[in-house]
Scaffold this active site. Structure first.
Site, short mmCIF file in Angstrom:
data_model
loop_
_atom_site.label_atom_id
_atom_site.label_comp_id
_atom_site.label_asym_id
_atom_site.label_seq_id
_atom_site.Cartn_x
_atom_site.Cartn_y
_atom_site.Cartn_z
CG ASP A 1 -0.49 -0.14 8.55
OD1 ASP A 1 -1.24 0.71 9.07
OD2 ASP A 1 0.65 0.13 8.09
CE LYS B 1 0.73 1.26 4.51
NZ LYS B 1 1.46 2.48 4.92
#
Length: 288
Positions: free
Chosen positions: A145, A20
């Site tokens: 995350d 990401k």
């Protein structure tokens, strides 16, 4: 479309763990327990690690080819499998292996994504069929995350990473540079000059808001090579650090544009081109 894993010669099934980028990252406050409150847009990209899994009936969690000096209980993919097994009472086992492509210590979420892929894949391979929210709750125990990668869509992320609102991001291509430094996130959070009071924004106001990465000035001060890479990339498009670093990126309209930038990289610098993803390849492995 549902993902069909590859199989290697040893019977392991391979599953992708995408990276990401933080398109921006604001620190808007701090909880009483010291955790920083963030706002960010997380963008999935097509640079992926591959997690290899071979399920059996042994009940054992085995990490093949472990990292030198890293005990199993410190290995995130082993911990993910063990946590899922323990919480569900599953009696099946699995052997785990990992091909790393996402830069380590780059702020691209590689370790968190690997753990999320283990949870998603074993949820199916062990026949557990846990809903997405249950997997996300487990993921949060492994790292802030991890829930995002289980959520599996580009998102406006708040809190310590557990509050997500889906957002539509622009398709495109990213140039990502990896400066040769490893940034300990705690060093950034402990810095006295870190901005901790950015005004909170609403997801509906994203398009009209000037954004930045509040961690970037501290990282550039502590690690001048990051600043050097940001400044070089700014020649071609607006550049920004992702997460707590050290990777920096810029967005480009076409793959050809991005490749032209990579071809101009100074000798010994590391960089690559990544495409934006709309969703995680394994998103269908858990039901909403």
């Amino acid at each position: 479309m549902d993902y069909t894993p590859a199989m290697n010669t040893e019977g392991f099934l391979g599953y992708p763990a995408p990276a990401k980028l933080n398109l921006f990252l604001h620190i808007v406050g701090r909880r009483a327990d010291g955790y920083h409150l963030l706002q960010s847009v997380f963008q999935l990209v097509d640079l992926c690690d591959t997690v290899w899994l071979k399920v059996d009936d042994s009940g054992e969690i085995v990490r093949n080819n472990p990292l030198p000096g890293v005990p199993a209980e410190s290995d995130l993919i082993w911990r993910a499998a063990k946590l899922l097994q323990t919480r569900t009472g599953c009696r099946k086992g699995v052997a785990l292996d990992l091909d790393k492509r996402i830069p380590m210590g780059g702020g691209m979420g590689g370790g968190s994504s690997d753990a999320a892929t283990v949870l998603l894949a074993l949820n199916r391979l062990w026949g557990l069929n846990l809903p997405r929210n249950d997997l996300m709750a487990l993921g949060l125990e492994l790292g802030a995350d991890v829930p995002f990668f289980i959520y599996g869509r580009n998102a406006f992320v708040e809190g310590i990473g557990e509050i997500m609102t889906p957002v539509e991001t622009e398709p495109g291509w990213f140039v990502v540079l990896h400066p040769p430094v490893h940034v300990p996130t705690l060093d950034i959070f402990r810095a006295p000059d870190l901005t901790r009071d950015s005004p909170p924004i609403k997801v509906r106001d994203l398009a009209a808001t000037d954004t930045r990465n509040d961690m970037e000035p501290v990282a550039c001060r502590l690690y001048p090579q990051i600043a050097e890479h940001v400044n070089w990339l700014n020649q071609y498009a607006a550049a920004r650090m992702t997460g707590s670093g050290s990777c920096v990126f810029s967005r480009h309209a076409s793959q050809d544009d991005a490749k032209r930038v990579i071809l101009r990289l100074p000798d010994s610098w590391r960089g690559f081109v990544a495409a934006a993803l709309e969703q995680h390849p394994l998103r269908e492995f858990a039901a909403d």
